[in-house]
Design a protein around this motif. Structure first.
Motif, mmCIF file in Angstrom:
data_model
loop_
_atom_site.group_PDB
_atom_site.id
_atom_site.type_symbol
_atom_site.label_atom_id
_atom_site.label_comp_id
_atom_site.label_asym_id
_atom_site.label_seq_id
_atom_site.Cartn_x
_atom_site.Cartn_y
_atom_site.Cartn_z
ATOM 1 N N LEU A 200 -4.810 3.333 -3.268
ATOM 2 C CA LEU A 200 -3.962 2.381 -2.573
ATOM 3 C C LEU A 200 -3.174 1.551 -3.581
ATOM 4 O O LEU A 200 -3.638 1.277 -4.688
ATOM 5 C CB LEU A 200 -4.808 1.473 -1.682
ATOM 6 N N PHE B 274 -2.046 6.839 4.489
ATOM 7 C CA PHE B 274 -2.295 5.404 4.599
ATOM 8 C C PHE B 274 -0.976 4.642 4.484
ATOM 9 O O PHE B 274 -0.162 4.944 3.624
ATOM 10 C CB PHE B 274 -3.231 4.928 3.493
ATOM 11 N N THR B 275 -0.804 3.641 5.339
ATOM 12 C CA THR B 275 0.404 2.826 5.316
ATOM 13 C C THR B 275 0.036 1.360 5.520
ATOM 14 O O THR B 275 -0.744 1.038 6.416
ATOM 15 C CB THR B 275 1.384 3.242 6.430
ATOM 16 N N LYS B 276 0.591 0.479 4.697
ATOM 17 C CA LYS B 276 0.379 -0.947 4.902
ATOM 18 C C LYS B 276 1.252 -1.444 6.046
ATOM 19 O O LYS B 276 2.443 -1.178 6.088
ATOM 20 C CB LYS B 276 0.693 -1.748 3.648
ATOM 21 N N GLN C 35 2.248 4.608 0.595
ATOM 22 C CA GLN C 35 1.948 5.666 1.577
ATOM 23 C C GLN C 35 1.614 6.929 0.810
ATOM 24 O O GLN C 35 2.313 7.347 -0.084
ATOM 25 C CB GLN C 35 3.158 5.868 2.479
ATOM 26 N N ASP D 76 0.626 -7.768 4.919
ATOM 27 C CA ASP D 76 -0.288 -8.351 3.937
ATOM 28 C C ASP D 76 -0.398 -9.860 4.137
ATOM 29 O O ASP D 76 -0.574 -10.619 3.192
ATOM 30 C CB ASP D 76 0.139 -8.018 2.500
ATOM 31 N N LEU E 44 0.850 -1.188 0.000
ATOM 32 C CA LEU E 44 0.000 0.000 0.000
ATOM 33 C C LEU E 44 0.877 1.225 0.000
ATOM 34 O O LEU E 44 1.621 1.432 0.916
ATOM 35 C CB LEU E 44 -0.893 -0.054 1.231
ATOM 36 N N TYR F 221 -3.878 -2.173 7.489
ATOM 37 C CA TYR F 221 -3.401 -0.846 7.123
ATOM 38 C C TYR F 221 -3.559 0.094 8.304
ATOM 39 O O TYR F 221 -4.436 -0.095 9.151
ATOM 40 C CB TYR F 221 -4.197 -0.272 5.950
ATOM 41 N N GLU F 222 -2.725 1.108 8.314
ATOM 42 C CA GLU F 222 -2.878 2.194 9.275
ATOM 43 C C GLU F 222 -3.234 3.470 8.539
ATOM 44 O O GLU F 222 -2.665 3.774 7.492
ATOM 45 C CB GLU F 222 -1.590 2.408 10.072
ATOM 46 N N THR G 126 -6.871 1.880 12.502
ATOM 47 C CA THR G 126 -6.470 0.644 11.828
ATOM 48 C C THR G 126 -7.599 0.128 10.951
ATOM 49 O O THR G 126 -8.762 0.141 11.338
ATOM 50 C CB THR G 126 -6.083 -0.429 12.860
#
Length: 276
Positions: free
Chosen positions: A210, A54-56, A13, A59, A11, A104-105, A171
């Motif tokens: 994303l 957004f940050t993964k 950022q 996965d 994802l 994700y955050e 989250t």
């Protein structure tokens, strides 16, 4: 069969700041899962005093345990999101198995001022193989002076008082669905960002796409058959048929554990090995 598989995208950022300009003017927009009314004036929407990032995080789950996805290079799935038979080898390789989660955050950074409201609306193509899982925890959550209210289609509206400065992290969990063994590549979704309020309306000022994800799954299953205890098999002498009820169960294929070798004394007494 629907297998235990394991989910996910890398994802990218992405952040949206108040300094971003909008290339195209938007009015009376209906976008994504819910309809959002935009302001009627011809001016470009002014972004709120909020950065959205957004940050993964992962996965895939269970790596290093018996619960990890078994569709990996060790079992013939050669790895890599672009391979013919991609495997899920790590928790951060851009590949996710069906039945597993991507985490994700989402970070909201409020910078003060008088425009501290933002609405996020998810948008995904038809058949998108990731499903938002509120059971793992909702990203639409109030915290302190920050209020959060759900919006149609899985979106959320965040509001903060004038002068509010804070960084809030939420989250998001997505579950990978099973699509019959065919790798699904280039799967992306979008969060559309709106500014405004309920009285004057909401206008889209930006979007965050994303990074794509590859979802893999398995088509095969182990089947077991048993008769229904409530019915006996009966021979129909006229039709010359055997009638009864059978239950067929499809069990997910699981990683095979190697058999423990027998000691030599047991092996000698057991006789020759038989094929199965």
């Amino acid at each position: 069969m629907i297998s235990n598989g394991c989910l996910a995208p890398l994802l990218r950022q992405a952040s949206v700041t108040s300094s971003q300009s909008i290339a195209a003017r938007e009015s009376a927009t209906t976008f994504g899962a819910g309809a959002a009314a935009s302001t009627a004036n011809a001016e470009e929407p002014t972004p709120p005093n909020v950065e959205v990032t957004f940050t993964k995080v992962t996965d895939g789950t269970g790596f290093g345990t018996a619960d990890q996805c078994w569709l990996d290079s060790a079992n013939g799935y050669t790895g890599g999101a672009n391979a013919d038979k991609p495997g899920d080898n790590t928790a951060a390789d851009g590949v996710v198995c069906s039945g597993d989660y991507v985490e994700y955050e989402m970070d909201l950074k409020f910078k003060g001022g008088v425009n501290n409201s933002v609405r996020l609306v998810p948008s995904a193509p038809e058949g998108f193989p990731l499903s938002y899982s509120s059971g793992k925890g909702s990203f639409c959550r109030s915290e302190g002076q920050l209020s959060a209210k759900g919006y149609n289609g899985g979106g959320c509206t965040f509001r903060a008082p004038d002068g509010y400065t804070n960084e809030v992290r939420q989250t998001l969990w997505y579950l990978a669905d099973n699509y019959g063994g065919k790798p699904l590549r280039g799967q992306t979704m979008t969060f559309d960002l709106y500014t405004g309020n309920d009285a004057d309306g909401w206008a889209k000022y930006s979007s965050v796409e994303l990074e794509p994800v590859t979802v893999i799954s398995m088509t095969y299953a182990e089947a077991s058959v048993d008769t229904d205890d409530g019915y006996d098999l009966e021979w129909g002498k006229d039709a010359k048929t055997l009638e009864g009820t059978l239950n067929i169960h499809a069990d997910p294929i699981a990683r095979r554990r190697p058999r423990r070798p027998r000691d030599s004394a047991t092996a000698l007494s057991a006789g020759p090995a038989r094929s199965t």
